[in-house]
Write an enzyme that holds these catalytic residues in place. Structure first.
Site, mmCIF file in Angstrom:
data_model
loop_
_atom_site.group_PDB
_atom_site.id
_atom_site.type_symbol
_atom_site.label_atom_id
_atom_site.label_comp_id
_atom_site.label_asym_id
_atom_site.label_seq_id
_atom_site.Cartn_x
_atom_site.Cartn_y
_atom_site.Cartn_z
ATOM 1 C CB SER A 123 -0.874 -0.014 1.263
ATOM 2 O OG SER A 123 -1.394 1.267 1.518
ATOM 3 C CD GLU A 125 -2.272 5.244 4.548
ATOM 4 O OE1 GLU A 125 -2.049 5.412 5.754
ATOM 5 O OE2 GLU A 125 -2.574 6.176 3.783
ATOM 6 C CE1 TYR A 147 -4.114 -1.655 5.725
ATOM 7 C CE2 TYR A 147 -2.996 0.342 5.007
ATOM 8 C CZ TYR A 147 -3.644 -0.845 4.712
ATOM 9 O OH TYR A 147 -3.806 -1.225 3.399
HETATM 10 P P1 NDP Z 1 -11.509 -4.667 1.934
HETATM 11 O O1 NDP Z 1 -11.451 -4.154 3.323
HETATM 12 O O2 NDP Z 1 -12.656 -4.315 1.045
HETATM 13 O O3 NDP Z 1 -11.422 -6.286 1.970
HETATM 14 C C1 NDP Z 1 -10.647 -6.941 2.918
HETATM 15 C C2 NDP Z 1 -10.887 -8.436 2.777
HETATM 16 O O4 NDP Z 1 -10.070 -9.132 3.738
HETATM 17 C C3 NDP Z 1 -12.330 -8.874 3.044
HETATM 18 O O5 NDP Z 1 -12.669 -9.905 2.137
HETATM 19 C C4 NDP Z 1 -12.240 -9.437 4.458
HETATM 20 O O6 NDP Z 1 -13.229 -10.410 4.733
HETATM 21 C C5 NDP Z 1 -10.871 -10.097 4.400
HETATM 22 N N1 NDP Z 1 -10.296 -10.369 5.714
HETATM 23 C C6 NDP Z 1 -10.111 -9.503 6.735
HETATM 24 N N2 NDP Z 1 -9.544 -10.129 7.776
HETATM 25 C C7 NDP Z 1 -9.360 -11.426 7.420
HETATM 26 C C8 NDP Z 1 -8.821 -12.559 8.065
HETATM 27 N N3 NDP Z 1 -8.359 -12.498 9.314
HETATM 28 N N4 NDP Z 1 -8.788 -13.726 7.385
HETATM 29 C C9 NDP Z 1 -9.273 -13.811 6.127
HETATM 30 N N5 NDP Z 1 -9.810 -12.780 5.459
HETATM 31 C C10 NDP Z 1 -9.846 -11.588 6.102
HETATM 32 O O7 NDP Z 1 -10.121 -4.254 1.230
HETATM 33 P P2 NDP Z 1 -9.822 -3.831 -0.291
HETATM 34 O O8 NDP Z 1 -10.479 -4.782 -1.194
HETATM 35 O O9 NDP Z 1 -10.029 -2.367 -0.446
HETATM 36 O O10 NDP Z 1 -8.234 -4.022 -0.333
HETATM 37 C C11 NDP Z 1 -7.658 -5.299 -0.658
HETATM 38 C C12 NDP Z 1 -6.233 -5.333 -0.134
HETATM 39 O O11 NDP Z 1 -5.463 -4.294 -0.726
HETATM 40 C C13 NDP Z 1 -6.081 -5.126 1.371
HETATM 41 O O12 NDP Z 1 -4.977 -5.893 1.802
HETATM 42 C C14 NDP Z 1 -5.753 -3.654 1.510
HETATM 43 O O13 NDP Z 1 -5.043 -3.409 2.704
HETATM 44 C C15 NDP Z 1 -4.897 -3.462 0.277
HETATM 45 N N6 NDP Z 1 -4.890 -2.135 -0.293
HETATM 46 C C16 NDP Z 1 -6.068 -1.520 -0.630
HETATM 47 C C17 NDP Z 1 -6.060 -0.293 -1.250
HETATM 48 C C18 NDP Z 1 -7.324 0.401 -1.629
HETATM 49 O O14 NDP Z 1 -7.261 1.601 -1.915
HETATM 50 N N7 NDP Z 1 -8.462 -0.280 -1.674
HETATM 51 C C19 NDP Z 1 -4.786 0.374 -1.592
HETATM 52 C C20 NDP Z 1 -3.612 -0.374 -1.211
HETATM 53 C C21 NDP Z 1 -3.674 -1.582 -0.607
HETATM 54 P P3 NDP Z 1 -14.706 -9.994 5.287
HETATM 55 O O15 NDP Z 1 -15.507 -9.701 4.068
HETATM 56 O O16 NDP Z 1 -15.111 -11.223 6.006
HETATM 57 O O17 NDP Z 1 -14.520 -8.805 6.173
HETATM 58 P P1 GDR Z 2 -6.828 5.759 3.539
HETATM 59 O O1 GDR Z 2 -8.354 5.865 3.099
HETATM 60 O O2 GDR Z 2 -6.631 6.016 4.975
HETATM 61 O O3 GDR Z 2 -6.053 6.608 2.566
HETATM 62 O O4 GDR Z 2 -6.534 4.202 3.277
HETATM 63 P P2 GDR Z 2 -9.622 6.610 3.701
HETATM 64 O O5 GDR Z 2 -10.588 6.702 2.593
HETATM 65 O O6 GDR Z 2 -10.088 6.003 4.971
HETATM 66 O O7 GDR Z 2 -9.044 8.084 4.064
HETATM 67 C C1 GDR Z 2 -8.526 8.956 3.078
HETATM 68 C C2 GDR Z 2 -8.262 10.327 3.679
HETATM 69 O O8 GDR Z 2 -9.505 10.969 3.957
HETATM 70 C C3 GDR Z 2 -9.396 11.622 5.228
HETATM 71 N N1 GDR Z 2 -10.731 11.799 5.821
HETATM 72 C C4 GDR Z 2 -11.567 10.824 6.166
HETATM 73 N N2 GDR Z 2 -11.458 9.476 6.035
HETATM 74 C C5 GDR Z 2 -12.490 8.723 6.457
HETATM 75 N N3 GDR Z 2 -12.424 7.379 6.300
HETATM 76 N N4 GDR Z 2 -13.631 9.269 7.012
HETATM 77 C C6 GDR Z 2 -13.772 10.618 7.167
HETATM 78 O O9 GDR Z 2 -14.775 11.107 7.668
HETATM 79 C C7 GDR Z 2 -12.690 11.437 6.724
HETATM 80 N N5 GDR Z 2 -12.489 12.780 6.691
HETATM 81 C C8 GDR Z 2 -11.300 12.978 6.149
HETATM 82 C C9 GDR Z 2 -8.496 10.670 6.028
HETATM 83 O O10 GDR Z 2 -7.979 11.354 7.184
HETATM 84 C C10 GDR Z 2 -7.468 10.323 4.983
HETATM 85 O O11 GDR Z 2 -6.479 11.321 4.919
HETATM 86 C C11 GDR Z 2 -7.039 3.519 2.143
HETATM 87 C C12 GDR Z 2 -7.322 2.063 2.546
HETATM 88 O O12 GDR Z 2 -7.971 1.421 1.489
HETATM 89 C C13 GDR Z 2 -6.045 1.335 2.857
HETATM 90 O O13 GDR Z 2 -6.325 -0.064 3.047
HETATM 91 C C14 GDR Z 2 -5.101 1.495 1.653
HETATM 92 O O14 GDR Z 2 -3.886 0.844 1.909
HETATM 93 C C15 GDR Z 2 -4.869 2.962 1.366
HETATM 94 O O15 GDR Z 2 -6.105 3.570 1.092
HETATM 95 C C16 GDR Z 2 -3.945 3.184 0.177
#
Ligand code: NDP
Ligand code: GDR
Length: 329
Positions: A123, A125, A147
């Site tokens: 990520s 992050e 995280y």
């Molecule tokens: P989501 O939060 O939508 O999905 C997370 C998934 O992980 C769900 O299917 C959840 O299952 C499963 N999960 C959580 N805990 C466990 C566990 N202990 N054992 C097995 N499965 C588990 O994430 P995204 O699809 O957005 O992201 C996918 C991956 O990419 C993650 O690793 C995230 O950190 C990473 N990532 C995401 C980004 C983004 O912008 N979306 C950017 C960079 C990295 P359940 O449905 O049961 O909760």
């Molecule tokens: P992020 O995503 O932390 O970048 O992680 P999120 O959408 O939660 O926050 C983005 C930015 O928005 C600001 N923010 C708020 N965020 C949330 N959730 N709710 C609010 O009310 C709010 N107001 C302002 C946050 O402070 C932050 O700066 C996501 C996840 O998908 C991670 O798993 C992944 O790795 C990274 O993106 C890349």
């Protein structure tokens, strides 16, 4: 027929990746964890095409079993405790799943099927308090949340298994990517859902945290193609995947409210509850390596993405699309 195992298949990315692999005629195995209520919202339409295996990233024995049953050519490790804000009140669970869970998955592959290709969901992050802009594969990490720290561990253990055991292990350093399937607590979806509720008269305010944070936001459907491409190369490597554009949270709010003809300033309320103990102020990715080596490209712009998410939330909440609603206004 190629075989793939996806962890996190019920999440946003897992659902798009499963669709992509099914289109490519893979046999898709999905790891699901036990929940008191079934959670198939994102994969309902393809649920019967996925071979389900019960398991949890914190339970190595279940992962060994999952690899034995699926005998995968490719493993996509997408499961994580992925919500940054939750990683402060739940730092240990976040570490066990998002960091140590990666070692569990790598160990299961190494023990049972070491020739399987492995994708780790790293990520942006990890860049946290960024030391250079734009961020690329060689930019040093400075995570700002439990995280982010967990993801740095997951990233380096993936690199280490590649170098120690000669495994085909890749790490995709993905910047934020969104879709109508994004969880409701993440900022894009919180805003598009909030705007739809206000437009439909179901809410009268939207409580937000830091509006100044800048993110490089893309469309999840574009990003899962990059995951697949990484595992089709001759050699394993790590890649940044991003749009190369950055926008503030306030710009996101403005686009979403403007789209339905409302002034955001009348509805958005700043609430300290949503301000994080440490913030990532600016993310902007340089994905030239992925463009050049993978031939990867984006199809959906930021504005189009936000508007389509508003549309989908209007449709879900009002059972009518905004285009239909506009006719009645
Ligand atoms: P989501 O939060 O939508 O999905 C997370 C998934 O992980 C769900 O299917 C959840 O299952 C499963 N999960 C959580 N805990 C466990 C566990 N202990 N054992 C097995 N499965 C588990 O994430 P995204 O699809 O957005 O992201 C996918 C991956 O990419 C993650 O690793 C995230 O950190 C990473 N990532 C995401 C980004 C983004 O912008 N979306 C950017 C960079 C990295 P359940 O449905 O049961 O909760
Ligand atoms: P992020 O995503 O932390 O970048 O992680 P999120 O959408 O939660 O926050 C983005 C930015 O928005 C600001 N923010 C708020 N965020 C949330 N959730 N709710 C609010 O009310 C709010 N107001 C302002 C946050 O402070 C932050 O700066 C996501 C996840 O998908 C991670 O798993 C992944 O790795 C990274 O993106 C890349």
């Amino acid at each position: 027929m190629k075989r793939a195992l996806i962890t996190g298949v019920t999440g946003q990315d897992g659902s798009y990746l499963a669709e992509l692999l099914l289109e490519k005629e893979y046999k898709v195995f999905g790891l699901r964890r036990r929940t008191s209520t079934p959670n198939y919202e994102n994969v309902e339409h393809i649920k019967d095409q996925i071979e389900w295996i019960d398991g949890d990233l914190t339970d190595l024995s279940s992962l060994i079993r999952a690899i034995e049953v699926s005998q995968p050519d490719e493993v996509y490790n997408l499961a994580a405790q992925s919500f940054v804000a939750t990683s402060w009140p739940q730092p240990i669970a976040t570490g066990e799943i998002t960091a140590m869970g990666v070692t569990n998955m790598l160990e299961a592959v190494r023990i049972v099927k070491p020739d399987a290709r492995f994708y780790q969901a790293s990520s942006s992050e990890m860049f946290g308090k960024v030391v250079e802009t734009p961020q690329k594969e060689t930019t040093p990490f400075y995570p700002r949340s439990p995280y982010g720290v967990a993801k740095v561990y997951g990233h380096w253990i993936t690199v280490n298994y590649r170098e120690s055991f000669n495994m085909f292990a890749c790490s995709g350093i993905l910047f934020n990517h969104e879709s109508p399937r994004r969880g409701l607590e993440f900022v894009t979806r919180k805003v598009t859902d909030g705007v739809a509720r206000i437009k439909l008269g179901l809410a009268n305010e939207l409580r937000m945290g830091n509006l100044d944070a800048k993110r490089d936001w893309g469309f999840a459907g574009d990003y899962v193609r990059a995951m697949w491409l990484m595992l089709q190369q001759d050699n394993p490597d790590d890649y940044v995947i991003s749009t190369g554009e950055t926008h503030t949270v306030q710009e996101l709010v403005e686009i979403a409210f403007n789209y339905v003809g409302l002034d955001w300033q009348e509805y958005v309320v700043l609430d300290e509850k949503f301000v994080r103990p440490a913030e990532v102020d600016l993310l902007l990715g340089d994905c030239n390596k992925a463009k050049k080596k993978l031939g990867w490209n984006l199809e959906v712009s930021f504005e189009k993405l936000v508007e389509s998410m508003v549309d989908m939330d209007l449709e879900r909440l009002g059972k009518k699309s905004f285009k239909q609603l506009k006719i009645y206004l």
